[in-house]
Design a protein around this motif. Structure first.
Motif, PDB file in Angstrom:
ATOM      1  N   UNK A  46       0.875  -1.181   0.013  1.00 14.97           N
ATOM      2  CA  UNK A  46       0.153   0.072  -0.091  1.00 14.97           C
ATOM      3  C   UNK A  46       0.909   1.228  -0.064  1.00 14.97           C
ATOM      4  N   UNK A  47       0.657   2.331  -0.903  1.00 15.81           N
ATOM      5  CA  UNK A  47       1.483   3.371  -0.740  1.00 15.81           C
ATOM      6  C   UNK A  47       0.362   4.433  -0.788  1.00 15.81           C
ATOM      7  N   UNK A  48       0.268   5.093   0.197  1.00 10.57           N
ATOM      8  CA  UNK A  48      -0.413   6.116   0.568  1.00 10.57           C
ATOM      9  C   UNK A  48       0.081   7.444  -0.232  1.00 10.57           C
ATOM     10  N   UNK A  49      -0.961   8.042  -0.957  1.00 12.96           N
ATOM     11  CA  UNK A  49      -0.753   9.323  -1.686  1.00 12.96           C
ATOM     12  C   UNK A  49      -1.255  10.591  -1.391  1.00 12.96           C
ATOM     13  N   UNK A  50      -2.419  10.495  -0.590  1.00 13.22           N
ATOM     14  CA  UNK A  50      -3.170  11.804  -0.201  1.00 13.22           C
ATOM     15  C   UNK A  50      -3.933  11.226   0.947  1.00 13.22           C
ATOM     16  N   UNK A  51      -4.038  12.438   1.960  1.00 14.27           N
ATOM     17  CA  UNK A  51      -4.860  12.486   3.104  1.00 14.27           C
ATOM     18  C   UNK A  51      -4.097  11.769   4.364  1.00 14.27           C
ATOM     19  N   UNK A  52      -4.803  11.740   5.218  1.00 14.95           N
ATOM     20  CA  UNK A  52      -4.254  11.566   6.672  1.00 14.95           C
ATOM     21  C   UNK A  52      -4.556  10.020   6.754  1.00 14.95           C
ATOM     22  N   UNK A  53      -3.618   9.377   7.831  1.00 15.72           N
ATOM     23  CA  UNK A  53      -3.544   7.972   8.179  1.00 15.72           C
ATOM     24  C   UNK A  53      -3.375   7.800   9.433  1.00 15.72           C
ATOM     25  N   UNK A  54      -3.581   6.475  10.105  1.00 18.84           N
ATOM     26  CA  UNK A  54      -3.195   6.289  11.419  1.00 18.84           C
ATOM     27  C   UNK A  54      -2.602   5.031  11.407  1.00 18.84           C
ATOM     28  N   UNK A  55      -1.410   4.774  11.960  1.00 15.27           N
ATOM     29  CA  UNK A  55      -1.043   3.274  11.937  1.00 15.27           C
ATOM     30  C   UNK A  55      -0.748   2.958  13.351  1.00 15.27           C
ATOM     31  N   UNK A  56      -1.562   1.922  13.567  1.00 17.74           N
ATOM     32  CA  UNK A  56      -1.644   1.435  14.874  1.00 17.74           C
ATOM     33  C   UNK A  56      -1.230  -0.117  15.180  1.00 17.74           C
ATOM     34  N   UNK A  57       0.049  -0.034  15.814  1.00 12.78           N
ATOM     35  CA  UNK A  57       0.736  -1.438  16.021  1.00 12.78           C
ATOM     36  C   UNK A  57      -0.232  -2.364  16.769  1.00 12.78           C
ATOM     37  N   UNK A  60      -0.081  -5.733  22.081  1.00 14.55           N
ATOM     38  CA  UNK A  60       1.033  -5.654  22.715  1.00 14.55           C
ATOM     39  C   UNK A  60       2.390  -5.063  22.369  1.00 14.55           C
ATOM     40  N   UNK A  61       2.529  -4.117  21.523  1.00 12.13           N
ATOM     41  CA  UNK A  61       3.700  -3.626  21.053  1.00 12.13           C
ATOM     42  C   UNK A  61       3.714  -2.125  20.885  1.00 12.13           C
ATOM     43  N   UNK A  62       4.676  -1.623  21.285  1.00  5.41           N
ATOM     44  CA  UNK A  62       4.917  -0.171  21.119  1.00  5.41           C
ATOM     45  C   UNK A  62       5.739   0.141  19.795  1.00  5.41           C
ATOM     46  N   UNK A  63       5.401   1.081  19.187  1.00  2.00           N
ATOM     47  CA  UNK A  63       6.219   1.690  18.042  1.00  2.00           C
ATOM     48  C   UNK A  63       7.091   2.225  18.028  1.00  2.00           C
ATOM     49  N   UNK A  64       8.377   1.801  17.527  1.00  2.28           N
ATOM     50  CA  UNK A  64       9.482   2.644  17.703  1.00  2.28           C
ATOM     51  C   UNK A  64       9.653   3.664  16.687  1.00  2.28           C
ATOM     52  N   UNK A  65       9.830   4.823  16.389  1.00  2.00           N
ATOM     53  CA  UNK A  65      10.363   5.749  15.359  1.00  2.00           C
ATOM     54  C   UNK A  65      10.948   6.818  15.905  1.00  2.00           C
ATOM     55  N   UNK A  66      12.288   6.738  15.407  1.00  2.56           N
ATOM     56  CA  UNK A  66      13.082   7.856  15.717  1.00  2.56           C
ATOM     57  C   UNK A  66      13.277   8.201  17.285  1.00  2.56           C
ATOM     58  N   UNK A  67      13.477   7.192  18.075  1.00  4.56           N
ATOM     59  CA  UNK A  67      13.499   7.335  19.523  1.00  4.56           C
ATOM     60  C   UNK A  67      12.264   7.886  20.143  1.00  4.56           C
ATOM     61  N   UNK A  72       0.400   4.673  18.540  1.00  2.00           N
ATOM     62  CA  UNK A  72      -0.067   4.846  16.884  1.00  2.00           C
ATOM     63  C   UNK A  72       0.899   6.093  16.376  1.00  2.00           C
ATOM     64  N   UNK A  73       0.653   6.153  15.069  1.00  2.00           N
ATOM     65  CA  UNK A  73       1.401   7.256  14.486  1.00  2.00           C
ATOM     66  C   UNK A  73       0.449   7.961  13.509  1.00  2.00           C
ATOM     67  N   UNK A  74       0.511   9.094  13.373  1.00  2.00           N
ATOM     68  CA  UNK A  74      -0.463   9.818  12.275  1.00  2.00           C
ATOM     69  C   UNK A  74       0.682  10.685  11.342  1.00  2.00           C
ATOM     70  N   UNK A  75       0.009  10.611  10.134  1.00  2.00           N
ATOM     71  CA  UNK A  75       0.796  11.508   9.122  1.00  2.00           C
ATOM     72  C   UNK A  75      -0.033  11.717   7.771  1.00  2.00           C
ATOM     73  N   UNK A  76       0.677  12.783   7.181  1.00  2.00           N
ATOM     74  CA  UNK A  76      -0.215  13.152   5.955  1.00  2.00           C
ATOM     75  C   UNK A  76       0.851  13.047   4.754  1.00  2.00           C
ATOM     76  N   UNK A  77       1.694  12.322   4.887  1.00  2.00           N
ATOM     77  CA  UNK A  77       2.736  12.420   3.767  1.00  2.00           C
ATOM     78  C   UNK A  77       2.908  10.827   2.952  1.00  2.00           C
ATOM     79  N   UNK A  78       3.549  10.759   1.853  1.00  2.00           N
ATOM     80  CA  UNK A  78       3.416   9.428   1.173  1.00  2.00           C
ATOM     81  C   UNK A  78       4.259   8.583   1.921  1.00  2.00           C
ATOM     82  N   UNK A  97      -5.546   3.168   9.121  1.00  2.00           N
ATOM     83  CA  UNK A  97      -7.124   3.559   9.061  1.00  2.00           C
ATOM     84  C   UNK A  97      -6.825   4.928   8.312  1.00  2.00           C
ATOM     85  N   UNK A  98      -7.719   5.212   7.691  1.00  2.00           N
ATOM     86  CA  UNK A  98      -7.886   6.870   6.845  1.00  2.00           C
ATOM     87  C   UNK A  98      -8.500   7.701   8.255  1.00  2.00           C
ATOM     88  N   UNK A  99      -7.849   8.554   8.455  1.00  2.00           N
ATOM     89  CA  UNK A  99      -8.231   9.814   9.420  1.00  2.00           C
ATOM     90  C   UNK A  99      -8.874  10.944   8.752  1.00  2.00           C
TER      91      UNK A  99
END
Length: 182
Positions: A46-57, A60-67, A72-78, A97-99
């Motif tokens: 899946x390649x996101x191209x437009x809009x906002x998304x929420x990524x939920x691990x 039982x897991x925490x998501x590690x991104x740049x310390x 969950x993680x939200x963003x609007x970029x590809x 999920x699309x937000x």
């Protein structure tokens, strides 16, 4: 930015870009719509191209991104997700999920195989890329889900292909080999 592997494969000198591009399907999502969910079989990238998304691990897991650790993680970029399912059979460990109103490009592993199967040079490049990507995954068992691995893995895996060296001489690992004379 476009996924580095697909960008390389769409180089006009290969005359393969149209075939690869036609393997993608454009999908539109409304606010709250689930793109993929934990526990379901992964069907492709899946390649996101437009809009906002929420990524939920997974729960039982925490998501590690740049310390930074979060649930969950939200963003609007590809970005791209679940690429590994093009090379291995996988079950989703996370939910995307699309937000907002959102769009993505998707490609199933079946359409990917169909696109590349009659192109020996492309098959070799994809094989080299996938081998490198899987070695990185095995070597760096990070505390993140397989659906969203570090972006560097993608660039490093592209650089591991002979095709990268042919298209842009001096960019692949092949170029860095040194010969020592005794």
């Amino acid at each position: 930015s476009i996924h580095p592997l697909f960008s390389m494969l769409m180089d006009e000198r290969l005359e393969f870009g149209g075939r690869l591009a036609s393997s993608f399907q454009s999908k539109v999502y409304i606010h709250g719509e689930v793109i993929f969910s934990e526990g379901r079989r992964a069907e492709g990238v899946y390649i996101t191209t437009h809009g906002g998304f929420s990524f939920q691990p997974s729960k039982g897991e925490n998501f590690q991104m740049k310390s930074r650790t979060s649930r969950s993680m939200h963003w609007n970029n590809e970005s791209w997700f679940a690429e590994l399912s093009l090379y291995l059979s996988r079950i989703h460990e996370s939910t995307l999920t699309a937000i907002t109103y959102a769009k993505s490009l998707t490609m199933t592993y079946e359409s990917f195989v169909e696109a590349v199967q009659d192109w020996p040079a492309i098959v070799v490049a994809v094989h080299e890329y996938a081998q490198s990507f899987l070695k990185l995954k095995k070597a760096y068992q990070l505390e993140c889900t397989w659906e969203l691995p570090p972006t560097e893995w993608t660039y490093d895996s592209v650089a591991a292909t002979q095709l990268a060296e042919l298209l842009i001489p001096g960019t692949s690992r092949l170029h860095s080999f040194r010969v020592n004379y005794v």
